[in-house]
Scaffold this active site. Sequence first.
Site, PDB file in Angstrom:
ATOM      1  CG  ASP A  52      -2.261   0.872   1.000  1.00 25.07           C
ATOM      2  OD1 ASP A  52      -3.181   0.428   1.619  1.00 25.07           O
ATOM      3  OD2 ASP A  52      -2.174   1.630   0.072  1.00 25.07           O
TER       4      ASP A  52
HETATM    5  C1  GLC Z   1      -4.317   4.088  -0.193  1.00 20.71           C
HETATM    6  C2  GLC Z   1      -5.125   3.127   0.175  1.00 20.71           C
HETATM    7  C3  GLC Z   1      -5.226   2.083  -1.003  1.00 20.71           C
HETATM    8  C4  GLC Z   1      -5.040   2.943  -2.382  1.00 20.71           C
HETATM    9  C5  GLC Z   1      -3.784   3.408  -2.283  1.00 20.71           C
HETATM   10  C6  GLC Z   1      -3.350   4.140  -3.837  1.00 20.71           C
HETATM   11  O1  GLC Z   1      -3.648   4.691   0.910  1.00 20.71           O
HETATM   12  O2  GLC Z   1      -5.086   2.313   1.343  1.00 20.71           O
HETATM   13  O3  GLC Z   1      -6.554   1.375  -0.864  1.00 20.71           O
HETATM   14  O4  GLC Z   1      -5.126   1.960  -3.529  1.00 20.71           O
HETATM   15  O5  GLC Z   1      -3.540   4.214  -1.440  1.00 20.71           O
HETATM   16  O6  GLC Z   1      -4.220   4.973  -3.784  1.00 20.71           O
END
Ligand code: GLC
Length: 736
Positions: A295
Site C-alpha cells: 500500500d
Molecule cells: C491508499 C489506500 C489504497 C489505495 C492506495 C493508492 O492509501 O490504502 O486502498 O489503493 O493508497 O491510492
Amino acid sequence: MYLKSKVLTNEIEKKINNLLDKMTLEEKIGQLHQVGPSPVGAFDIPEAELKKMLETGRITQEEYELSKTDKILDKNEDKIRNGEIGSFLGLSDPKRINRLQRIAVEESRMGIPLLIGCDVIHGFNTVFPTPIAESCSFDDELFEQTASVAAKEARAAGINWVFAPMLDISRDARWGRIAESMGQDPFLAGNYAERKVRGFQGDDLSDNSKIAACAKHFLAYGACEGGKDYNTVDMSLSKLYDVYLPPFKRAVEAGIASIMTSFNDINGVPMTANKLLIKNVLHDELGFDGVVVSDATAVRELTVHGYSKDKYAAARDALCAGVDIDMNSYTYFDCLKELVEKGEVQIDNINEAVKSILRLKFALGLFDNPYCDFKKLNEVSCTNEHLALAKKAALHSTVLLKNNGVLPINKEKHKNISLIGELSDSISESYGCWTIYAKDEHTVTLKDALCKEGVQYTRCYGVKDELNEDEFKTATENADLIIAVLGESRHMSGEAHSYADISLPESQKSVVKRLKELGKPFICVLYNGRPLCVPEVDQSADAIVEAWQLGTKMGEALADIIFGRFNPCGKLTSNFPYKSGECPSYYNHPNTGRPAATDSDHWTCKYDDGRIKPIYSFGHGLSYTTFEYSELQIEKAESYLNVSVKITNSGNYDGYEVAQLYIHDKFASKVRPVRELKGYKKLYLRQGENKVVNFILPYSDLGFHNDKLEYVIEKGDFEIFVGTDSECELKSEFTL
Ligand code: GLC
C-alpha cells in the site's frame, strides 16, 4: 492461476527471460518502483494537509511545491527514460498517460511499458453506488456488471490496473473504510470477490475493455483495533482463516492478477513484511501467482512500525516477504542496489519480482499495444447503457429501513411535500469516496429530481451547522409531508476517516427533534458512507430510506423509490448498532455462555446502557409488499443438503425479495456463530404470486478451521434458518 493457465506461454516466458538477461540492476529495481502524481498517493491533498506533511517532514519543500501542481510528473519523466520507474498510480488523464508510456516504450533502453494503476473502486466516469451500498443489492450479476463497465471506461483512459476490489470484511462501523467494503459477511464477500474479478478482468487481460484487478487489503485491515484506521490487528489465525481470508481465496480462485498488502500489522508483524501470510499462505497455500504491491508508502512505514530498523532493512524485509512493487515510498529505489551489492539481498528475489511484473505487462498486451486511444474514451464513457446500469445499481442498493405506510408517497394525499437538508442538493455528495473521475453532467441530485415532481426544497441545515429557523418555518408551515435528508458528508468516511461517535451530528439530532415536535409525517433519507447509530430517527420518522451514496443516478433512483415507481429491495450487509460503543457489531457472533434474552437481563453479555440487538441487523430491508415464508423442507443427499422453501408475495406490490439461508452449528470443538449466511436467492414475485425456492447447501460449507488451521467439518446437530433477514425464525434441523 490467471497467468499460468490463460495467458502465459513458453514463448512469453522466453521473452521475459531474455529481457531479464539484458536488464541492468537499476532497470530491474525500476520495475519494482511505483510513483504517484503526488508524494503521498493518488488523491488530491487539501492545502492544510500538505502543510502538515511538510512540517512533519513527510514531504520535502520541493514535493510540497510540486504537489500543488501537476508538474511532479515531469520530475519523473527522466526517471522513466532511465528505466527507473515501472508503474504509476493515480493518473487518469489519457493524454498524460500516453505521453509517459511513449517515453517508457520509445525512449528508454529496454522499452518496457508502464503499469498505470488507479483507484477505480466503484466506477470511473460512470459512478456506481459505493461498495457497502452495492453489496446490499445481494445481486451477484450486478457486482460483475458494474466492474465490467468500470474496466471499459478506465482502460479507455489508459489505466490498465485498478486497485479494486477491496475485500476487507468490516465489522466495525467506526472504521471509515467500511464504506469501501462489501460488509461483514464472508459468504457474500466471497461471491462479491469472484464476480468483481470476472467483471474487471474477463478472460483475457489484453482485451482493451478489461483491466488487471487488485484484491485489497491483504489482510484483515477491517479488523483494526477500535475501528481506528491503520491500527494494529490481533487475532487467532483460525479466525483469520474463517472470516478474513475467504474473499481473498475466492479472488485467487477467480484468477486475480494482483494483491495489495495492508497497512496494519497482524499479531505484531506488519503485513508489508509478513512472509508467513504472503509467501506461505497467499502464494503456497492459495496458489496465487500474480503481483503483490504494497500500500502507499507502507514499505517505508516498516521503520515507523518499529519492525525494520532503517529503510535498508525495510526494503529487504518487504522484498523477502514477497512484496514485488513498492508503492510510492521510494525505499526499493533508494536501497535495493546497495543491498544487492552488499549481498544482503539476493538478486534472485529481485528477478522473481521483475518476472511477476513482466508477466502482468505481457498478459495485459502492453508490449504490443501500450497506448490508449483516448478518442475511444468519449465513445465508451457514460453511455446510455452505462447510465442505465448506474440507475439499476442505485435502485437495488437502496434499503428501506422503516416504513409505517407513508411510502410510497401518494400524491393525491400529500399535495404539499417539502424537502430539507443540504446533502440532497449536492452532486458530489451523491458519489461517496474514491470518485475523482466522475463526470457530473449526467448526475441529477435528489433535490432536482424531487423538485421536478413538485416537491419544494429549502436548505434548512447542512451536515453540521445549526438549523436555520426561518427556513425551517418556511419549509414546514404549509407542508403536509416532509422529506429530511440526514447523514454524513462523503468526507466523513473512506480512508483516514474513523469516528469514535457514529451517531448523527448534534445539529441533525435537533432537526429530528424539531420534526417530531412538528407532528407532521416525515420521511428520513440517509446519505452516509458507514452504518450510523440513528435511534432518534428510528423512533421519530415515519419512514427511513438508507440511500448511502448511490452515484451518478442517485437522485433519479430515490425519486422512483419514494414515489413508488420502484419497490425497494436492498438488504443490509452490516449491522446498524444502537450506540457507537457497541461496535464492533456483527450478526454472526458466538452465543457466549450468558447470552442476554432481553435488554433487562442481568449477569449476561450486554451493555447496561445499550441494546442487545442492533437497530437494524444484517439482512434487514423492507419492501412495499410483504413476503411470507412457509413449507421449509430439507432433504439430505450424499454431499449436500437440499433446502426448499415457499415464498409468497402477500402484499399489494410486485417486487424483489432476497431470501437468505443461515446455519447454526449447535455444538462443535470451537464455538460457532449463532447464525452464518450460507446462501441467498434474489427473486421477483408479482403480488399474490408464490415460488418454491431451492438451496443446495454442500456439507463442505459447514466447516471451520481448528487451531492447526485444518478445515474441519464435524458431525453434529445443525439448525437451518430461511427468511428475509438474519433474525428470521423459520427453521429446521438436521444431523450431519
Ligand atoms: C491508499 C489506500 C489504497 C489505495 C492506495 C493508492 O492509501 O490504502 O486502498 O489503493 O493508497 O491510492
